[in-house]
Design a protein around this motif. Structure first.
Motif, PDB file in Angstrom:
ATOM      1  N   ALA A   1       0.879  -0.961  -0.430  1.00 24.88           N
ATOM      2  CA  ALA A   1       0.021   0.205   0.515  1.00 24.88           C
ATOM      3  C   ALA A   1       1.121   1.595   0.009  1.00 24.88           C
ATOM      4  CB  ALA A   1      -0.620  -0.160   1.108  1.00 24.88           C
ATOM      5  N   LYS A   2       1.885   1.365   0.376  1.00 26.97           N
ATOM      6  CA  LYS A   2       2.875   2.078   0.170  1.00 26.97           C
ATOM      7  C   LYS A   2       3.162   2.891  -1.004  1.00 26.97           C
ATOM      8  CE  LYS A   2       5.150   2.960   4.840  1.00 26.97           C
ATOM      9  NZ  LYS A   2       4.588   4.143   4.657  1.00 26.97           N
ATOM     10  N   GLY A   3       2.750   2.101  -2.286  1.00 25.97           N
ATOM     11  CA  GLY A   3       3.134   2.370  -3.041  1.00 25.97           C
ATOM     12  C   GLY A   3       4.376   1.425  -3.852  1.00 25.97           C
ATOM     13  N   ILE A   4       3.734   1.501  -5.195  1.00 31.78           N
ATOM     14  CA  ILE A   4       5.399   0.839  -6.368  1.00 31.78           C
ATOM     15  C   ILE A   4       5.523   2.006  -7.510  1.00 31.78           C
ATOM     16  CG2 ILE A   4       5.588  -0.722  -7.324  1.00 31.78           C
ATOM     17  CD1 ILE A   4       3.097  -3.146  -6.618  1.00 31.78           C
TER      18      ILE A   4
ATOM     19  N   ALA B   1      10.977   8.225 -29.856  1.00 34.43           N
ATOM     20  CA  ALA B   1      11.153   9.945 -30.557  1.00 34.43           C
ATOM     21  C   ALA B   1      12.478  10.001 -30.095  1.00 34.43           C
ATOM     22  CB  ALA B   1       9.720  10.586 -30.238  1.00 34.43           C
ATOM     23  N   ASP B   2      12.989  10.059 -28.550  1.00 29.22           N
ATOM     24  CA  ASP B   2      13.982  11.021 -28.359  1.00 29.22           C
ATOM     25  C   ASP B   2      14.701   9.702 -27.490  1.00 29.22           C
ATOM     26  OD1 ASP B   2      12.696   9.928 -25.562  1.00 29.22           O
ATOM     27  OD2 ASP B   2      12.142  12.337 -25.527  1.00 29.22           O
ATOM     28  N   GLY B   3      14.692   8.851 -27.916  1.00 32.23           N
ATOM     29  CA  GLY B   3      15.394   7.621 -27.195  1.00 32.23           C
ATOM     30  C   GLY B   3      15.500   7.143 -25.636  1.00 32.23           C
ATOM     31  N   ARG B   4      15.071   7.890 -25.083  1.00 30.32           N
ATOM     32  CA  ARG B   4      14.892   7.758 -23.598  1.00 30.32           C
ATOM     33  C   ARG B   4      14.112   6.257 -23.143  1.00 30.32           C
ATOM     34  NH1 ARG B   4      13.278  11.581 -20.446  1.00 30.32           N
ATOM     35  NH2 ARG B   4      12.127  13.218 -21.474  1.00 30.32           N
ATOM     36  N   TYR B   5      14.271   5.864 -22.626  1.00 32.74           N
ATOM     37  CA  TYR B   5      13.578   4.300 -21.910  1.00 32.74           C
ATOM     38  C   TYR B   5      13.169   4.113 -20.971  1.00 32.74           C
ATOM     39  CZ  TYR B   5      12.997   3.387 -27.348  1.00 32.74           C
ATOM     40  OH  TYR B   5      12.543   3.089 -28.546  1.00 32.74           O
ATOM     41  N   ASP B   6      13.956   4.786 -20.385  1.00 32.41           N
ATOM     42  CA  ASP B   6      13.224   5.068 -18.272  1.00 32.41           C
ATOM     43  C   ASP B   6      13.089   6.177 -18.469  1.00 32.41           C
ATOM     44  OD1 ASP B   6      15.774   6.617 -18.817  1.00 32.41           O
ATOM     45  OD2 ASP B   6      17.498   5.646 -17.530  1.00 32.41           O
ATOM     46  N   PHE B   7      12.420   5.910 -16.910  1.00 30.66           N
ATOM     47  CA  PHE B   7      10.855   7.245 -16.519  1.00 30.66           C
ATOM     48  C   PHE B   7      11.129   6.686 -14.928  1.00 30.66           C
ATOM     49  CE2 PHE B   7       9.020   3.554 -19.355  1.00 30.66           C
ATOM     50  CZ  PHE B   7       8.805   3.321 -18.647  1.00 30.66           C
ATOM     51  N   PHE B   8       9.919   7.628 -14.446  1.00 31.53           N
ATOM     52  CA  PHE B   8       9.655   7.532 -12.832  1.00 31.53           C
ATOM     53  C   PHE B   8       8.361   6.933 -13.458  1.00 31.53           C
ATOM     54  CE2 PHE B   8       7.131   8.985  -9.279  1.00 31.53           C
ATOM     55  CZ  PHE B   8       8.187   8.613  -8.222  1.00 31.53           C
ATOM     56  N   TYR B   9       8.571   5.738 -12.749  1.00 33.74           N
ATOM     57  CA  TYR B   9       6.736   5.442 -12.664  1.00 33.74           C
ATOM     58  C   TYR B   9       6.039   5.308 -11.396  1.00 33.74           C
ATOM     59  CZ  TYR B   9       4.074   0.851 -12.127  1.00 33.74           C
ATOM     60  OH  TYR B   9       2.775  -0.476 -12.128  1.00 33.74           O
ATOM     61  N   ALA B  10       5.079   5.672 -11.436  1.00 32.34           N
ATOM     62  CA  ALA B  10       4.583   5.733 -10.093  1.00 32.34           C
ATOM     63  C   ALA B  10       2.939   4.871 -10.011  1.00 32.34           C
ATOM     64  CB  ALA B  10       3.970   7.047  -9.802  1.00 32.34           C
ATOM     65  N   GLY B  11       2.944   3.633  -9.343  1.00 27.48           N
ATOM     66  CA  GLY B  11       1.682   3.099  -9.939  1.00 27.48           C
ATOM     67  C   GLY B  11       0.864   2.293  -8.073  1.00 27.48           C
ATOM     68  N   PRO B  12       0.534   3.077  -7.325  1.00 24.44           N
ATOM     69  CA  PRO B  12       0.320   1.869  -6.042  1.00 24.44           C
ATOM     70  C   PRO B  12      -1.268   1.471  -6.075  1.00 24.44           C
ATOM     71  CG  PRO B  12      -0.341   4.222  -6.100  1.00 24.44           C
ATOM     72  CD  PRO B  12       0.768   4.223  -7.377  1.00 24.44           C
TER      73      PRO B  12
ATOM     74  N   PRO C   1      -6.406  -3.512  -9.185  1.00 21.84           N
ATOM     75  CA  PRO C   1      -6.789  -3.118 -10.339  1.00 21.84           C
ATOM     76  C   PRO C   1      -5.566  -1.505 -10.121  1.00 21.84           C
ATOM     77  CG  PRO C   1      -7.850  -2.712  -9.176  1.00 21.84           C
ATOM     78  CD  PRO C   1      -7.755  -3.417  -8.696  1.00 21.84           C
ATOM     79  N   ILE C   2      -5.570  -0.838 -11.634  1.00 18.11           N
ATOM     80  CA  ILE C   2      -4.008  -0.144 -10.829  1.00 18.11           C
ATOM     81  C   ILE C   2      -4.605   0.530 -12.449  1.00 18.11           C
ATOM     82  CG2 ILE C   2      -2.776  -0.798 -10.228  1.00 18.11           C
ATOM     83  CD1 ILE C   2      -1.006  -1.797 -12.006  1.00 18.11           C
TER      84      ILE C   2
END
Length: 308
Positions: A140-143, A279-290, A301-302
């Protein structure tokens, strides 16, 4: 590189994380998402672009019935017959759905074998009341943290992979190298098969669920060696279907969830995100999925977000 067994139970013993975070642990590999790694992942936000990865929760989803259905939403009030002071009107609705409908997490109580859940918790603790150990509420603290998209379909030059197409460790390495990303501890690894694109093109729930491309059993060792925290896909079961071993069912589920303690994210939508990454070649990012905080739930469900 260590040679890992092909037998599901032997492989499970080799990649097992039981006791790694204590005898009472119920969270598994999400323990790898440390505050330091979350803070580092936040630095990946450069433009503030937000991509929603969850599919719509409506009657047009890919689950045709049987064990799971698409969500059913009903109105309990619509305001049309209300006569209230000052002209006030109000509406309410409610929903009937499996907790694993649409984009979803599998909790660590979702599957087990030989009488044990992840970390040796008793399998018979999952009752009609839900899971007394390893329920989705333990996340529950989030993924949240560093997300990485591995675009398998684009790398192969196809709109989508065919059902039964196995993705192995070497291909994961090849795609990561071609995209210029490295997979590290605590990462949330998402792989695109194009299966969501197939559904959007064909609108065929039965065809979507009849089989799928996905990870082969050997990728469990690949994920374990890199200390991946969560794995997710645009297919419905992460692993290839039909499976690699006739007579066996969901072997990778059993190794990842029960032995490694890995939460799975299924039926995500990467189409918009994949275009931006290419398009810009950046395949990493900040993921927020609680997940939603369903006490003793075996899934949730998410609607995860990828923020770049």
């Amino acid at each position: 590189m260590t040679t890992f067994a092909s037998d599901m139970r032997e492989l499970g013993k080799q990649v097992r994380n039981w006791g790694r975070w204590g005898a009472d642990d119920e969270r598994g590999t999400t323990n790898l998402i440390t505050p330091e790694r979350i803070a580092a992942a936040a630095q990946l936000i450069r433009t503030g672009e937000v991509f929603e990865l969850g599919i719509p929760l409506d009657a047009d989803g890919p689950q045709p019935g049987g064990n799971r259905i698409n969500p059913i939403r009903l109105m309990s009030e619509n305001g049309q017959e209300q006569v209230l002071p000052g002209g006030f009107k109000w509406a309410d609705d409610y929903v009937f759905m499996p907790l694993q409908a649409g984009s979803q997490y599998d909790s660590l109580s979702h599957v087990h074998y030989d009488g044990q859940l992840y970390n040796g918790h008793p399998g018979d603790g999952v009752t009609v009341k839900g899971a007394d150990k390893c329920g989705i509420h333990t996340q529950a603290k989030g993924i949240t943290g560093r997300g990485v998209l591995l675009d398998i379909a684009r790398h192969r030059g196809v709109d989508w992979l065919e059902a039964g197409s196995v993705i192995g460790p070497d291909e994961l390495d090849d795609v990561a190298k071609a995209q210029g990303v490295e997979i590290g501890p605590g990462d949330i690894v998402l792989f695109r098969t194009g299966w969501r694109a197939k559904f959007l093109a064909e609108k065929d729930p039965a065809g979507f669920m009849a089989g799928e491309p996905g990870l082969g059993l050997a990728t469990a060792a690949w994920l374990r060696e890199r200390d991946v925290a969560v794995v997710g896909s645009d297919n419905w079961a992460i692993e290839v279907m039909p499976g690699e071993n006739p007579g066996a069912l969901f072997e990778l589920h059993m190794v990842l969830i029960r032995d490694m303690g890995m939460t799975l994210a299924e039926m995500l939508d990467f189409e918009e995100l994949a275009e931006a990454c290419a398009a810009d070649g950046r395949y990493d990012f900040f993921y927020a999925g609680p997940p939603l905080k369903f006490t003793r739930g075996v899934g949730s469900p998410i609607n995860p977000l990828a923020i770049r």
